[in-house]
Design an enzyme around this catalytic site. Structure first.
Site, short mmCIF file in Angstrom:
data_model
loop_
_atom_site.label_atom_id
_atom_site.label_comp_id
_atom_site.label_asym_id
_atom_site.label_seq_id
_atom_site.Cartn_x
_atom_site.Cartn_y
_atom_site.Cartn_z
N ASP A 24 0.84 -1.20 0.00
CA ASP A 24 0.00 0.00 0.00
C ASP A 24 0.89 1.26 0.00
OD1 ASP A 24 -2.46 1.24 0.13
OD2 ASP A 24 -2.72 0.98 2.29
N HIS A 64 -8.81 9.23 4.35
CA HIS A 64 -8.33 8.07 5.14
C HIS A 64 -8.81 8.20 6.59
CE1 HIS A 64 -4.85 7.52 2.15
NE2 HIS A 64 -5.59 6.44 2.09
N GLY A 65 -8.93 7.06 7.25
CA GLY A 65 -9.24 7.08 8.68
C GLY A 65 -10.73 7.10 8.97
N HIS A 69 -9.82 4.73 -2.21
CA HIS A 69 -9.17 4.70 -0.90
C HIS A 69 -10.02 5.50 0.09
CE1 HIS A 69 -4.86 3.47 -1.71
NE2 HIS A 69 -5.42 3.41 -2.91
N GLY A 70 -9.80 5.21 1.37
CA GLY A 70 -10.42 6.05 2.41
C GLY A 70 -11.93 5.96 2.44
N SER A 93 -13.74 4.12 4.44
CA SER A 93 -14.23 3.53 5.69
C SER A 93 -15.50 4.18 6.22
CB SER A 93 -13.14 3.60 6.77
OG SER A 93 -12.25 2.53 6.62
#
Ligand SMILES: [Zn+2]
Length: 291
Positions: free
Chosen positions: A80, A177-178, A207-208, A210
Site C-alpha cells: 500500500d 483516510h481514517g 481509498h479512504g 471507511s
C-alpha cells in the site's frame, strides 16, 4: 492461489464488482480476513502498508504468501502507499502488486516515477497502482493524505494511464483516510467517477472509504470502482473488542484473548464483501486463467 492485481481485477471489471483490499498488519487479522473470504468465496487483496511491513519484517510476508498460495481463492498481496525504495524491496520479497503514491508531487513528476516503477515491476509480473488527485486525511490516520482534497481530473487520468502504463488507478472523488470525525459529512462525486470510468481503461481504486455511507459505496461499485481499500473499519472492530476482553486482567493467552476480536472483525469483513458485491465471485476465475 497467489495472483497479481491485473489478473485479479480483470474479472472484477468484467462482472462489475469490487475486490476489498484489507490492510492486515498482523497475523490474527490475516487469518480472520482469509478465513472469512474463503467462507464467502470472495476474491481478496491482502494490503500491507510500508509501516506495517517495517513493524512485522519480511517473515510476515512469507506467512501471507504461504496462506495465499495454499488458498483456493485468487489472492493478491499488495504494498500500500509507497515510495521507490520500499517498492524495490517488496518486489524482491514476493509482493504481486505495489502502489506508488506520488500524488503529492507535481503531475509530471508523478508520471515519471510511476512509469519508472512500471518499468521495474512489469517484467517481473508485478502490477502497479498509481494515484492521481489527493485523498483526505483525518486525525489519528497514519496512511497519509492532505487536508484539502484535490479531485482527479478525467483528462489528467487519461494522460496519466497512457504515459505511465499503470495497471490500476487510485482516484480522488471525495474520500478521506481514517475514521471521519462527527460532523464531517463526506460525499462522493459520483458523476466525476462515471466520467473518469468512461475515459480510462484500467480498473479504478477507491481509498479512504471507511466512513462513507453504504449506499454511496454501493453506487460507486455500480459505476465502476473495482478495488476498495479498507483498513480503519476492520481494525476498529478488532481492537475495540480486544479492549473489552483485556478488562479481565486474568486472561493472558493469545488463544483466549483474540477469538472474540477476530469474530467482531469478521462481521465487518462480511458486511464489506457483500456491499462490494464480491461474495461468491471465485466462479469467475478459472484455473487456466490464473496460470
Ligand atoms: Zn489509501
Amino acid at each position: 492461489m497467489l495472483v497479481n492485481m491485473k489478473t485479479l481485477l480483470k474479472a472484477a471489471s468484467e462482472h462489475n464488482f469490487a475486490v476489498p483490499a484489507f490492510n492486515i498488519g498482523t497475523g490474527q487479522i490475516l487469518n480472520g480476513v482469509m478465513d472469512k473470504c474463503e467462507e464467502l468465496k470472495a476474491p481478496v487483496i491482502l494490503a500491507i502498508h510500508p509501516l506495517e511491513l517495517e513493524f512485522q519484517g519480511d517473515s510476515f510476508l512469507k506467512m501471507c504468501i504461504d496462506r495465499a498460495s495454499g488458498s483456493y481463492l485468487p489472492v493478491c498481496i499488495h504494498l500500500d502507499h509507497s515510495e521507490w525504495e520500499p517498492i524495490v524491496r517488496a518486489i524482491r520479497t514476493g509482493f504481486t502488486s505495489v502502489m506508488i503514491d506520488a500524488s503529492s508531487l507535481p503531475f509530471e513528476e508523478n508520471i515519471a516515477i510511476t512509469r519508472k516503477v512500471c518499468e521495474l515491476a512489469h517484467p517481473l509480473g508485478v502490477s502497479v497502482e498509481g494515484e492521481l488527485g489527493t485523498i483526505g486525511t483525518t486525525e489519528g490516520d497514519t496512511e497519509g493524505g492532505t487536508d484539502d482534497i484535490i479531485y482527479t481530473k478525467p483528462e489528467d487520468a487519461v494522460r496519466f494511464v497512457n504515459e505511465t502504463g499503470c495497471d490500476t488507478l487510485a482516484i480522488a472523488i471525495g474520500t478521506a483516510h481514517g475514521i471521519y470525525p462527527a460532523g464531517m459529512k463526506p460525499e462522493l462525486k459520483q458523476n466525476l467517477l462515471s466520467e473518469i470510468k468512461e475515459k480510462v481503461s484500467v480498473p479504478l481504486v477507491l481509498h479512504g472509504g471507511s466512513g462513507n455511507k453504504d449506499s454511496e459505496i454501493a453506487e460507486a461499485v455500480k459505476r465502476g470502482i473495482n478495488k476498495i481499500n479498507i483498513s480503519s473499519d476492520i481494525k476498529q472492530a478488532f481492537y475495540q473488542e480486544l479492549r473489552k476482553t483485556l478488562e479481565d486482567e486474568k486472561i493472558r493467552e493469545p488463544f483466549e484473548l483474540y477469538p472474540s476480536s477476530v469474530k467482531a472483525m469478521e462481521a465487518v469483513i462480511e458486511h464489506k464483501v457483500k456491499l462490494f458485491n464480491d461474495d461468491d465471485k471465485v466462479k469467475y476465475y478459472s484455473l487456466s486463467e490464473l496460470q
